[in-house]
Design an enzyme around this catalytic site. Structure first.
Site, PDB file in Angstrom:
ATOM      1  N   THR A 379       0.825  -1.210   0.000  1.00  0.00           N
ATOM      2  CA  THR A 379       0.000   0.000   0.000  1.00  0.00           C
ATOM      3  C   THR A 379       0.857   1.258   0.000  1.00  0.00           C
ATOM      4  O   THR A 379       2.075   1.214   0.130  1.00  0.00           O
ATOM      5  CB  THR A 379      -0.977  -0.032   1.195  1.00  0.00           C
ATOM      6  OG1 THR A 379      -1.677  -1.286   1.203  1.00  0.00           O
ATOM      7  CG2 THR A 379      -2.007   1.074   1.143  1.00  0.00           C
ATOM      8  N   GLU A 399      -2.769  -4.194  -2.613  1.00  0.00           N
ATOM      9  CA  GLU A 399      -2.698  -5.175  -1.533  1.00  0.00           C
ATOM     10  C   GLU A 399      -1.255  -5.602  -1.302  1.00  0.00           C
ATOM     11  O   GLU A 399      -0.459  -4.802  -0.841  1.00  0.00           O
ATOM     12  CB  GLU A 399      -3.611  -6.369  -1.787  1.00  0.00           C
ATOM     13  CG  GLU A 399      -3.563  -7.471  -0.734  1.00  0.00           C
ATOM     14  CD  GLU A 399      -3.882  -7.005   0.696  1.00  0.00           C
ATOM     15  OE1 GLU A 399      -3.886  -7.845   1.592  1.00  0.00           O
ATOM     16  OE2 GLU A 399      -4.094  -5.812   0.933  1.00  0.00           O
ATOM     17  N   GLY A 466      -0.650  -2.805   5.708  1.00  0.00           N
ATOM     18  CA  GLY A 466      -1.624  -3.805   6.100  1.00  0.00           C
ATOM     19  C   GLY A 466      -2.292  -3.478   7.422  1.00  0.00           C
ATOM     20  O   GLY A 466      -2.686  -2.342   7.685  1.00  0.00           O
TER      21      GLY A 466
END
Length: 562
Positions: A379, A399, A466
């Site tokens: 990200t 992702e 994440g």
């Protein structure tokens, strides 16, 4: 390498004389200097923060393909000058219509997550182009096509691989080598990973960007570009997808209501569902309102003990209730209500560790089973402010590093669908974040804007990494608001991340102060560890006379202003 990139970016975007102005009156902070420079170029052409944030995302599609891009999705919090609250835009990817709750189940057992990521099945319909188009139509100033020019120049003229990108290529070379399109971009002819300093020219992506610049967003979701996406995911050598042309054409970005809550003398506004990250950020900080964090300061073991305990509570609620509110009831108002978070915070003791943490019962909650997601740390986050006072905070992602490891039209396709909880039900109750056709997976992305008593934006902040994202953002907010640090120093603070009942001190030069505190935290009852964490935050804060930027020293990021 970073110094050379920064010098080139500043030379492209900002006259040297302008760097003498301090503080800056307009700014972009991003995880790659060339992305920040693209945004500043829009500001220099008379554009606003919306134009700048869009050009930054498009440029990062080229130079930071391991982290984000037009093959992925994003969440945008935007403050138009004079508004009482921001508007938020949802560009989260969607599952194909044919996806079922058992998409990642193999009989009675969930598929191995590592095996589920590469290939077509993990790919959601990309949302970034639609999100940019929706937000730009409502708030942009420059012509749509202008936003694409820096990215087109980078793709066609070429860009140098940074050390961070080189490490990602080396780590993903096995899966990148499974398809010719990805191998051609990132690997040498003999299959070895391209090294830092190697120049990449991405003509297929330049052509896609030109087509969308000229034809508008529907050019991306129909015709050759959409067909290329579908052909790639359906024909993937592993985990082929059920995605159709109709799935791509049907994608719509959405404007969502912001989620806001008071925190001491300030007001925090962030993204709501399908993000559970922003709600967790509010939970972490507001559960600590009963403690004098300002007095304790960032060098106190007690401060970090309290922070870790609050993370545990907020993450338990996130696991139980987070999901796509178009499909499941998410008790947003209850989760951020002051009385609920005061009661949750009352569970925290300054001198001991909670033996067990479970999700609470906020107003409006339905019975749910807490279930983990599978977010892989990659990200990117970036922020922009303009001279008029418009503020943008955007987190974008594919992702994991290189997403699904598939490339279509020169851009990396995401693996966002593995953010769903693989098991649709646990302990006799449905999982909020289960797979459903057309649904958006739960996200930790937490783009945030903080306001002062008068309603002025004072901080735009967000992070990548994440499930560590809410903790990074909450830590930075506490650093700026309670500990009176600059946004740069708040971002640079070490992170203590709560993974269930394990407190993890980041293993890095920045994390050494926390590592030294682990014995004291263990005496309070914590189970602890120290591991490398994938941290990368960017932000901008208001200071007297203008704005000051911050970029994570763990990354190649910069803040460029004028």
């Amino acid at each position: 390498m970073k110094t050379a990139l920064l010098a080139a970016a500043i030379a492209l975007a900002v006259p040297a004389a302008a760097r003498e102005v301090a503080p800056d009156t307009a700014m972009v902070s991003a995880a790659d200097p060339r992305g920040a420079a693209a945004g500043v170029a829009m500001l220099k052409q008379g554009g606003n923060a919306m134009d700048a944030i869009a050009a930054t995302l498009l440029a990062l599609s080229v130079v930071e393909p391991q982290s984000s891009g037009i093959g992925g999705g994003g969440l945008l919090v935007y403050h138009p000058v004079g508004a009482k609250a921001p508007t938020t835009f949802d560009g989260r990817e969607k599952a194909p219509a044919a996806a079922t709750p058992n998409l990642f189940m193999e009989g009675a057992k969930p598929q191995n997550r590592r095996e589920a990521v590469p290939g077509g099945k993990s790919v959601g319909v990309p949302g970034n182009i639609a999100m940019l188009a929706l937000a730009h139509a409502r708030h942009g100033k420059l012509p749509w096509a202008t936003l694409f020019q820096p990215a087109i120049t980078l793709a066609r003229g070429g860009y140098d691989i940074t050390p961070r990108l080189a490490r990602a290529i080396a780590g993903g070379s096995e899966t990148l080598g499974r398809t010719p399109a990805a191998a051609t971009l990132f690997l040498n002819a003999d299959g070895t990973p391209k090294a830092a300093g190697t120049r990449i020219v991405n003509e297929p992506l330049a052509r896609v960007l030109e087509a969308v610049a000229k034809g508008g967003p529907r050019q991306f979701y129909t015709g050759e570009i959409a067909a290329g996406i579908v052909d790639t995911v359906r024909g993937a050598p592993t985990n082929p997808s059920s995605m159709t042309i109709a799935d791509v054409a049907a994608y719509e970005a959405k404007q969502r209501p912001p989620v806001c809550a008071p925190y001491r003398a300030w007001r925090i506004c962030t993204m709501g569902p399908p993000s559970a990250g922003g709600i967790a950020v509010i939970g972490i900080v507001k559960q600590l309102e009963g403690f004098d964090l300002a007095r304790l300061g960032p060098k106190s073991v007690t401060s970090w003990h309290l922070f870790g305990e609050s993370e545990r509570l907020a993450f338990a609620d996130r696991a139980a209730y987070g999901g796509d509110s178009d499909f499941v009831k998410v008790p947003v108002a209850g989760l951020v209500a002051s009385d609920y978070l005061k009661a949750r915070g009352a569970l925290i003791r300054a001198d001991a560790t909670m033996a067990k943490v479970e999700a609470g019962q906020p107003a409006g909650a339905e019975r749910r089973t807490a279930a983990p997601g599978g977010e892989i740390p990659s990200t990117t986050h970036f922020a922009a402010v303009d001279k008029a006072g418009n503020v943008a905070s955007l987190t974008a992602t594919v992702e994991g590093a290189f997403g699904s490891s598939l490339v279509a039209g020169g851009f990396v396709l995401n693996n966002e669908l593995t953010d769903f909880s693989f098991e649709p039900a646990l302990n006799g109750a449905p999982v909020a974040n289960r797979v459903q056709g057309g649904k958006r997976p739960r996200s930790s992305m937490s783009p945030t804007i903080v306001y002062d008593r008068s309603g002025r934006p004072v901080l735009a902040i967000g992070a990548a990494g994440g499930m560590t994202i809410p903790a990074q953002v909450a830590k930075a907010i506490i650093g700026v608001l309670d500990w009176k640090l600059s946004v740069q120093d708040a971002i640079a603070l070490p992170l203590l991340y709560a993974s269930d009942d394990l407190l993890i001190a980041e293993k890095s030069p920045q994390g050494e102060p926390l590592q030294a505190m682990l014995p004291a935290l263990e005496k309070l009852g914590h189970r602890t560890g120290s591991y490398p964490l994938p941290l990368k935050a960017n932000g901008i804060e208001r200071v007297a006379g203008g704005w000051r930027g911050g970029a994570d020293p763990r990354s190649e990021g910069v803040a460029i202003g004028y």
